[in-house]
Design an enzyme around this catalytic site. Structure first.
Site, PDB file in Angstrom:
ATOM      1  N   TRP A 132       0.854  -1.203   0.000  1.00  0.00           N
ATOM      2  CA  TRP A 132       0.000   0.000   0.000  1.00  0.00           C
ATOM      3  C   TRP A 132       0.887   1.250   0.000  1.00  0.00           C
ATOM      4  O   TRP A 132       1.915   1.289   0.708  1.00  0.00           O
ATOM      5  CB  TRP A 132      -0.900  -0.032   1.244  1.00  0.00           C
ATOM      6  CG  TRP A 132      -1.774   1.181   1.416  1.00  0.00           C
ATOM      7  CD1 TRP A 132      -2.546   1.771   0.472  1.00  0.00           C
ATOM      8  CD2 TRP A 132      -1.945   1.938   2.622  1.00  0.00           C
ATOM      9  NE1 TRP A 132      -3.210   2.853   1.016  1.00  0.00           N
ATOM     10  CE2 TRP A 132      -2.859   2.972   2.330  1.00  0.00           C
ATOM     11  CE3 TRP A 132      -1.433   1.835   3.916  1.00  0.00           C
ATOM     12  CZ2 TRP A 132      -3.260   3.902   3.283  1.00  0.00           C
ATOM     13  CZ3 TRP A 132      -1.832   2.758   4.857  1.00  0.00           C
ATOM     14  CH2 TRP A 132      -2.743   3.784   4.539  1.00  0.00           C
ATOM     15  N   ASP A 164      -1.492  -5.741   9.548  1.00  0.00           N
ATOM     16  CA  ASP A 164      -2.363  -4.668   9.074  1.00  0.00           C
ATOM     17  C   ASP A 164      -3.695  -5.290   8.628  1.00  0.00           C
ATOM     18  O   ASP A 164      -3.727  -6.074   7.675  1.00  0.00           O
ATOM     19  CB  ASP A 164      -1.661  -3.959   7.896  1.00  0.00           C
ATOM     20  CG  ASP A 164      -2.425  -2.749   7.408  1.00  0.00           C
ATOM     21  OD1 ASP A 164      -3.457  -2.401   8.009  1.00  0.00           O
ATOM     22  OD2 ASP A 164      -1.976  -2.141   6.409  1.00  0.00           O
ATOM     23  N   ALA A 191      -7.116  -4.333   7.157  1.00  0.00           N
ATOM     24  CA  ALA A 191      -7.864  -3.210   6.570  1.00  0.00           C
ATOM     25  C   ALA A 191      -9.092  -3.657   5.783  1.00  0.00           C
ATOM     26  O   ALA A 191      -9.889  -2.825   5.375  1.00  0.00           O
ATOM     27  CB  ALA A 191      -6.943  -2.380   5.672  1.00  0.00           C
ATOM     28  N   LYS A 199     -13.092   0.226   5.492  1.00  0.00           N
ATOM     29  CA  LYS A 199     -13.717  -0.571   4.441  1.00  0.00           C
ATOM     30  C   LYS A 199     -14.792  -1.493   5.008  1.00  0.00           C
ATOM     31  O   LYS A 199     -15.880  -1.597   4.451  1.00  0.00           O
ATOM     32  CB  LYS A 199     -12.670  -1.438   3.706  1.00  0.00           C
ATOM     33  CG  LYS A 199     -11.342  -0.759   3.367  1.00  0.00           C
ATOM     34  CD  LYS A 199     -11.482   0.358   2.412  1.00  0.00           C
ATOM     35  CE  LYS A 199     -10.207   0.937   1.831  1.00  0.00           C
ATOM     36  NZ  LYS A 199      -9.161   1.452   2.644  1.00  0.00           N
TER      37      LYS A 199
HETATM   38  C1  LIG Z   1      -3.471  -2.054   3.410  1.00  0.00           C
HETATM   39  C2  LIG Z   1      -4.074  -0.848   4.041  1.00  0.00           C
HETATM   40  N1  LIG Z   1      -3.796  -0.574   5.323  1.00  0.00           N
HETATM   41  C3  LIG Z   1      -4.304   0.490   5.951  1.00  0.00           C
HETATM   42  C4  LIG Z   1      -5.141   1.368   5.305  1.00  0.00           C
HETATM   43  C5  LIG Z   1      -5.618   2.573   6.082  1.00  0.00           C
HETATM   44  O1  LIG Z   1      -6.939   2.824   6.104  1.00  0.00           O
HETATM   45  P1  LIG Z   1      -7.601   4.086   6.812  1.00  0.00           P
HETATM   46  O2  LIG Z   1      -6.537   4.936   7.403  1.00  0.00           O
HETATM   47  O3  LIG Z   1      -8.350   4.791   5.743  1.00  0.00           O
HETATM   48  O4  LIG Z   1      -8.492   3.507   7.866  1.00  0.00           O
HETATM   49  C6  LIG Z   1      -5.467   1.132   3.961  1.00  0.00           C
HETATM   50  C7  LIG Z   1      -6.340   2.062   3.219  1.00  0.00           C
HETATM   51  O5  LIG Z   1      -6.504   2.018   2.055  1.00  0.00           O
HETATM   52  C8  LIG Z   1      -4.926  -0.005   3.321  1.00  0.00           C
HETATM   53  O6  LIG Z   1      -5.191  -0.299   2.048  1.00  0.00           O
END
Ligand SMILES: Cc1ncc(COP(=O)(O)O)c(C=O)c1O
Length: 407
Positions: free
Chosen positions: A126, A207, A209, A242
């Protein structure tokens, strides 16, 4: 002082988004965005979220601070979702954070305070992983995660990197629905990773997500839980963006697994100090919504049903594409085995440009596609565009190493 600042590069995905917005061709397809879309192209507010918000509107009695740890019942309910019903918590500390990004940053700050220097990050990953980790002072080391030729996990390269890591290094692992490749580890591979991580004394940062968008709520955590069960210490960064569709409400949490129950107060005091120095108190709204949903059986069921239907829509699109099979170097059947919204197509920069300019098909410069951006009527146009660009001799260059760099 400001005159001496260096211009920072714009987020390349933003330019894809603005080019798409300026395109008036009727059959245009947006595979660039990073959010879930339904068949009509909308990112809806989930039904249970709306119901919880209505309840919050009438029942909320104060706007006073929530406290630096955040909403404790939110943390308790989310812990059950992540670690499994009945999981023991005597070694766990939770911190509500502004989104998954806030959780990753708090995790990185905690690791830096704990003396960790290096963190191994899979390639590709990411786009925001490296900036967040580097901002906390950690040194990022690369491991190859994905092989663009076979369009699957390069497990041999991954395990070789972990075997070469220094004791005490951290390793970043995505629990499920890998961004940007969609290629997840099998449960046997997770078991092997758990064994290496525990034998070599590595610290996993997991992580989470996309829980519920790959296989199921529990299924998407099964592999990560084998690693957590094998480790003395671990960190889990959770995003509710998400899974609950709460993107703009900045809702997430960091859970830290400590070596023993006795270490908890010390670890927690450091997590609170990190929160205090960064943003003081987390935002309330999204966490209150998640708390209301997860503490009400009816809302939990409605939410998980809607999440299941979102997951089924993505899986249905994957199955349709997989049936098409191979288009030159692109093996669409690989997409059937992958999970979540994203897949990485082995396309070079020129092919991606021609798809955009001549076929109105928009995707990230790496070849990452968001399959939730496709509806049933788009599939033929996508396949036609891909067939044309892979057949063109003048565009036949190797897939750029670009796709494996941080995106
Ligand atoms: C792999 C991954 N980790 C963490 C996040 C962080 O998400 P957020 O800060 O929007 O909750 C994302 C968002 O796209 C992601 O794709």
């Amino acid at each position: 002082m400001l005159e001496d600042l260096r211009q920072q590069p714009a987020d390349p995905l933003l330019s894809v988004i603005s080019m798409f917005a300026a395109d008036s061709r009727p059959q245009r397809i947006d595979l660039g965005v990073g959010v879930y879309r339904d068949e009509a192209g909308r990112t809806p507010v989930m039904r249970a979220v709306k119901a919880a918000e209505l309840r919050l509107l009438t029942e909320q009695a104060t706007k006073s601070y929530v406290g630096p740890s955040g909403d404790l019942e939110f943390l308790e309910r989310l812990r059950g979702l992540i670690f499994g019903a009945g999981s023991a918590d005597d070694r766990l500390v939770g911190l509500q954070t502004p989104g998954g990004t806030g959780a990753l940053r708090a995790a990185a700050d905690l690791m830096a305070r704990g003396g960790i220097e290096g963190i191994w990050v899979g390639r590709p990953t990411w786009a925001n992983h490296d900036p967040v980790l580097v901002a906390a002072g950690l040194t990022v080391r690369d491991y190859a995660y994905f092989d663009p030729v076979s369009q699957s996990v390069d497990f041999a390269a991954m395990t070789a990197a972990f075997e070469s890591a220094e004791r005490g290094d951290a390793v970043l692992l995505q629990a499920a629905c890998h961004n940007p490749t969609g290629a997840d580890l099998s449960i046997d591979q997770w078991r092997e990773i758990a064994e290496i991580v525990s034998r070599r004394g590595l610290v996993p940062l997991i992580d989470v997500a996309y829980q519920g968008l790959g296989a199921s709520l529990d299924g998407d955590m099964a592999g990560a839980r084998t690693v957590l069960a094998a480790c003395g210490e671990a960190l889990v960064a959770v995003s509710c963006s998400k899974s609950f569709g709460l993107y703009r409400e900045r809702t997430g949490a960091l859970f830290v697994l400590t070596a023993s129950p006795a270490s908890r107060p010390k670890v927690q005091s450091n997590m609170l100090a990190i929160a205090r120095a960064n943003y003081s108190m987390p935002p309330d709204h999204g966490a209150a919504v998640v708390r209301i949903i997860l503490s009400d059986n009816g809302l939990t069921e409605d939410w998980s049903n809607e999440l299941r239907s979102m997951c089924a829509r993505i899986q249905g699109t994957r199955r349709q594409l997989a049936r098409i099979g191979r288009l030159g170097p692109i093996d669409l059947s690989a997409l059937g085995a992958q999970r979540g919204m994203f897949s990485l197509l082995p396309l070079n920069t020129e092919q991606i440009r021609i798809l955009r300019e001549e076929h109105a098909i928009y995707m990230a410069g790496s070849g990452r596609v968001n399959l939730a951006g496709l509806n049933a009527g788009d599939i033929d146009a996508l396949v036609a565009g891909l067939t044309k660009v892979v057949a063109r001799e003048d565009l036949r260059q190797p897939v750029d190493a670009v796709s494996l760099r941080p995106q």
